[in-house]
Design an enzyme around this catalytic site. Sequence first.
Site, PDB file in Angstrom:
ATOM      1  N   HIS A  59       0.882  -1.169   0.000  1.00  0.00           N
ATOM      2  CA  HIS A  59       0.000   0.000   0.000  1.00  0.00           C
ATOM      3  C   HIS A  59       0.918   1.217   0.000  1.00  0.00           C
ATOM      4  O   HIS A  59       2.008   1.171   0.575  1.00  0.00           O
ATOM      5  CB  HIS A  59      -0.822   0.104   1.275  1.00  0.00           C
ATOM      6  CG  HIS A  59      -1.711  -1.070   1.564  1.00  0.00           C
ATOM      7  ND1 HIS A  59      -1.297  -2.163   2.265  1.00  0.00           N
ATOM      8  CD2 HIS A  59      -3.011  -1.289   1.266  1.00  0.00           C
ATOM      9  CE1 HIS A  59      -2.312  -3.022   2.382  1.00  0.00           C
ATOM     10  NE2 HIS A  59      -3.352  -2.516   1.782  1.00  0.00           N
ATOM     11  N   ASP A  62       2.340   1.819   3.374  1.00  0.00           N
ATOM     12  CA  ASP A  62       3.247   0.824   3.970  1.00  0.00           C
ATOM     13  C   ASP A  62       4.679   1.328   3.827  1.00  0.00           C
ATOM     14  O   ASP A  62       5.562   0.969   4.599  1.00  0.00           O
ATOM     15  CB  ASP A  62       3.169  -0.525   3.237  1.00  0.00           C
ATOM     16  CG  ASP A  62       1.813  -1.192   3.391  1.00  0.00           C
ATOM     17  OD1 ASP A  62       1.080  -0.851   4.333  1.00  0.00           O
ATOM     18  OD2 ASP A  62       1.495  -2.052   2.541  1.00  0.00           O
ATOM     19  N   MET A  93       2.745  -5.827  -7.557  1.00  0.00           N
ATOM     20  CA  MET A  93       1.411  -5.286  -7.285  1.00  0.00           C
ATOM     21  C   MET A  93       1.494  -4.140  -6.278  1.00  0.00           C
ATOM     22  O   MET A  93       2.337  -4.148  -5.394  1.00  0.00           O
ATOM     23  CB  MET A  93       0.527  -6.406  -6.725  1.00  0.00           C
ATOM     24  CG  MET A  93      -0.897  -6.008  -6.372  1.00  0.00           C
ATOM     25  SD  MET A  93      -1.084  -5.362  -4.684  1.00  0.00           S
ATOM     26  CE  MET A  93      -1.686  -6.802  -3.825  1.00  0.00           C
ATOM     27  N   GLU A 186     -11.001  -6.537  -5.128  1.00  0.00           N
ATOM     28  CA  GLU A 186     -11.011  -7.547  -4.055  1.00  0.00           C
ATOM     29  C   GLU A 186     -12.267  -7.407  -3.207  1.00  0.00           C
ATOM     30  O   GLU A 186     -12.488  -6.377  -2.585  1.00  0.00           O
ATOM     31  CB  GLU A 186      -9.751  -7.350  -3.195  1.00  0.00           C
ATOM     32  CG  GLU A 186      -9.648  -8.327  -2.042  1.00  0.00           C
ATOM     33  CD  GLU A 186      -8.359  -8.114  -1.234  1.00  0.00           C
ATOM     34  OE1 GLU A 186      -7.452  -7.383  -1.698  1.00  0.00           O
ATOM     35  OE2 GLU A 186      -8.278  -8.669  -0.126  1.00  0.00           O
ATOM     36  N   LYS A 188     -14.931  -8.449  -0.081  1.00  0.00           N
ATOM     37  CA  LYS A 188     -14.932  -8.952   1.296  1.00  0.00           C
ATOM     38  C   LYS A 188     -16.328  -8.694   1.865  1.00  0.00           C
ATOM     39  O   LYS A 188     -16.892  -7.632   1.620  1.00  0.00           O
ATOM     40  CB  LYS A 188     -13.869  -8.191   2.117  1.00  0.00           C
ATOM     41  CG  LYS A 188     -13.655  -8.728   3.522  1.00  0.00           C
ATOM     42  CD  LYS A 188     -12.488  -8.020   4.204  1.00  0.00           C
ATOM     43  CE  LYS A 188     -12.212  -8.603   5.571  1.00  0.00           C
ATOM     44  NZ  LYS A 188     -11.096  -7.937   6.258  1.00  0.00           N
ATOM     45  N   GLU A 222      -9.748 -13.436  -2.422  1.00  0.00           N
ATOM     46  CA  GLU A 222      -8.967 -13.841  -1.235  1.00  0.00           C
ATOM     47  C   GLU A 222      -9.641 -15.014  -0.530  1.00  0.00           C
ATOM     48  O   GLU A 222     -10.839 -14.972  -0.253  1.00  0.00           O
ATOM     49  CB  GLU A 222      -8.817 -12.656  -0.269  1.00  0.00           C
ATOM     50  CG  GLU A 222      -8.159 -13.099   1.037  1.00  0.00           C
ATOM     51  CD  GLU A 222      -7.772 -11.980   1.979  1.00  0.00           C
ATOM     52  OE1 GLU A 222      -7.268 -10.944   1.488  1.00  0.00           O
ATOM     53  OE2 GLU A 222      -7.964 -12.149   3.191  1.00  0.00           O
ATOM     54  N   HIS A 225     -11.716 -14.133   2.634  1.00  0.00           N
ATOM     55  CA  HIS A 225     -12.941 -13.354   2.436  1.00  0.00           C
ATOM     56  C   HIS A 225     -14.094 -14.239   1.977  1.00  0.00           C
ATOM     57  O   HIS A 225     -15.228 -14.074   2.420  1.00  0.00           O
ATOM     58  CB  HIS A 225     -12.688 -12.224   1.441  1.00  0.00           C
ATOM     59  CG  HIS A 225     -11.644 -11.261   1.925  1.00  0.00           C
ATOM     60  ND1 HIS A 225     -11.237 -10.183   1.194  1.00  0.00           N
ATOM     61  CD2 HIS A 225     -10.926 -11.221   3.077  1.00  0.00           C
ATOM     62  CE1 HIS A 225     -10.307  -9.527   1.867  1.00  0.00           C
ATOM     63  NE2 HIS A 225     -10.099 -10.142   3.010  1.00  0.00           N
ATOM     64  N   ASP A 250      -5.148 -13.441  -3.421  1.00  0.00           N
ATOM     65  CA  ASP A 250      -4.671 -13.301  -2.041  1.00  0.00           C
ATOM     66  C   ASP A 250      -4.807 -14.657  -1.354  1.00  0.00           C
ATOM     67  O   ASP A 250      -5.913 -15.105  -1.040  1.00  0.00           O
ATOM     68  CB  ASP A 250      -5.490 -12.247  -1.279  1.00  0.00           C
ATOM     69  CG  ASP A 250      -4.998 -10.829  -1.571  1.00  0.00           C
ATOM     70  OD1 ASP A 250      -4.076 -10.674  -2.398  1.00  0.00           O
ATOM     71  OD2 ASP A 250      -5.532  -9.879  -0.961  1.00  0.00           O
ATOM     72  N   ASP A 260     -12.001 -11.977  10.177  1.00  0.00           N
ATOM     73  CA  ASP A 260     -10.915 -12.118   9.197  1.00  0.00           C
ATOM     74  C   ASP A 260      -9.624 -12.542   9.900  1.00  0.00           C
ATOM     75  O   ASP A 260      -9.037 -11.760  10.633  1.00  0.00           O
ATOM     76  CB  ASP A 260     -10.724 -10.747   8.535  1.00  0.00           C
ATOM     77  CG  ASP A 260      -9.809 -10.814   7.339  1.00  0.00           C
ATOM     78  OD1 ASP A 260      -9.605 -11.906   6.802  1.00  0.00           O
ATOM     79  OD2 ASP A 260      -9.307  -9.748   6.948  1.00  0.00           O
ATOM     80  N   ASP A 262      -6.752 -14.205   8.386  1.00  0.00           N
ATOM     81  CA  ASP A 262      -5.508 -14.055   7.608  1.00  0.00           C
ATOM     82  C   ASP A 262      -4.411 -15.000   8.085  1.00  0.00           C
ATOM     83  O   ASP A 262      -3.274 -14.585   8.350  1.00  0.00           O
ATOM     84  CB  ASP A 262      -4.984 -12.609   7.688  1.00  0.00           C
ATOM     85  CG  ASP A 262      -5.857 -11.642   6.904  1.00  0.00           C
ATOM     86  OD1 ASP A 262      -6.589 -12.093   6.010  1.00  0.00           O
ATOM     87  OD2 ASP A 262      -5.787 -10.434   7.195  1.00  0.00           O
ATOM     88  N   ASP A 292      -1.499 -12.923   1.420  1.00  0.00           N
ATOM     89  CA  ASP A 292      -2.043 -11.818   2.218  1.00  0.00           C
ATOM     90  C   ASP A 292      -2.455 -12.408   3.558  1.00  0.00           C
ATOM     91  O   ASP A 292      -3.618 -12.752   3.775  1.00  0.00           O
ATOM     92  CB  ASP A 292      -3.246 -11.184   1.506  1.00  0.00           C
ATOM     93  CG  ASP A 292      -3.774  -9.996   2.291  1.00  0.00           C
ATOM     94  OD1 ASP A 292      -3.085  -9.578   3.250  1.00  0.00           O
ATOM     95  OD2 ASP A 292      -4.851  -9.483   1.958  1.00  0.00           O
TER      96      ASP A 292
END
Length: 395
Positions: A59, A62, A93, A186, A188, A222, A225, A250, A260, A262, A292
């Site tokens: 991102h 980030d 990406m 994406e 969710k 993902e 999700h 993802d 979520d 992950d 992810d």
Amino acid sequence: MGDRFDPVKEDRFTFGLWTFGNPGRDPFGEPVRPAPNLDSIKRWLEVLSELGAYGVNLHDNDLVPFDATPAQRDEIVREFKKALDATGMKVPMATTNLFTHPIFKDGAFTSNDPRVRAFALHKTMRAIDLGVELGAEVYVFWGGREGTEVDASKDPVTAIKRYRECINFLCEYCADNGYNIKFALEAKPNEPRGDIFLPTTGAMLAFIYTLDRPDMVGLNPEVAHEHMAGLNFAHAVAQALEAGKLFHIDLNGQKFCRFDQDLRFGSEDLKGAFFLVKLLEDYQWPGMRHFDAHAYRTEDIDGVRDFCLGCMRTYKILKEKVRQFNEDPEIQGLLKEIQVSDERLEACMSRYSEDNAAFLKNEFTYDQVKDLAYKGLKYEKLDQLVVELLLGVRP
Ligand code: GCO
Ligand code: MN
Ligand code: MN
């Protein structure tokens, strides 16, 4: 671990900066690991490169803090690029953080306030510039804040129109600048919002065909999700793949119908993970295998390294299991029996004609299929073979 399941660059494994950089904060607890900074990012590039990863994704924030000056931004990007060069790591990406800052508390592209939507476009165009500068060819849109808790506050039809307007605007921006980048949306179902718009991969896919430039836009499904919504992930991915819309993925792990999580890829629902890898490998999907996910909150930095290696090894082990599945004489024999073919009927069904319709309607009657109604299909046997293959006891 030093065996053939250790990753290599050709496997094209990538991680988000936010994944190995995740400090382990949750709604109930403080961070358990240090917050990432440029130095730790640089160290992670070395670690991941040594482990055999291909690259990292990010991102905007980030890497570049929300409040960085243009000069600070340029300096950070320069340093980061140097580290990429030194480690041979790529950035396939990039994406925009449109969820952390309080300005986006009620959405970005679907906010009720045009000033917030305008700022979301401002931020995204700059983030796209950054992604392109770093060499990204896929740009992900995850609308984490695009939703509601209070349905009285937002007309959902208007929200979708606003969403479309922004994606259309950004497609034009990329085309106008000659950027070689594709968008991957994406879905969710919820979290952080009570309900997020366009909650599943299927809903996103339908939305894509309403855009001005549907060719530029695909999906980033993902695991977590789709599992939060109780759905079969491999089926969602298959639909995207079949439509030529699987632009990114993802990978992670997730218990069904929960918050979520992950989790490390393959740590939950191993059979689901196997059929996902089978789908991607059988169809030779050319994209990155992106993770992810993040390490458990119990882990320190060494544990994060174990987590990264674990994601990649599990993928490769499952890939090996796919090869075994495809070569296993008993499994393949069963599949041959199960997957019946009948050229005449198939030709007849493949295209409508008056004759074909008349044949199916008048001549092809129940009499010709009645023996099938109570015939066992041997799926118990087939599934047990898959389980035994995954458990490592097939010859
Ligand atoms: C989540 C999402 C994010 C996005 C990321 C990239 O549930 O938090 O999966 O991790 O994938 O923002 O767009
Ligand atoms: Mn997620
Ligand atoms: Mn994601």
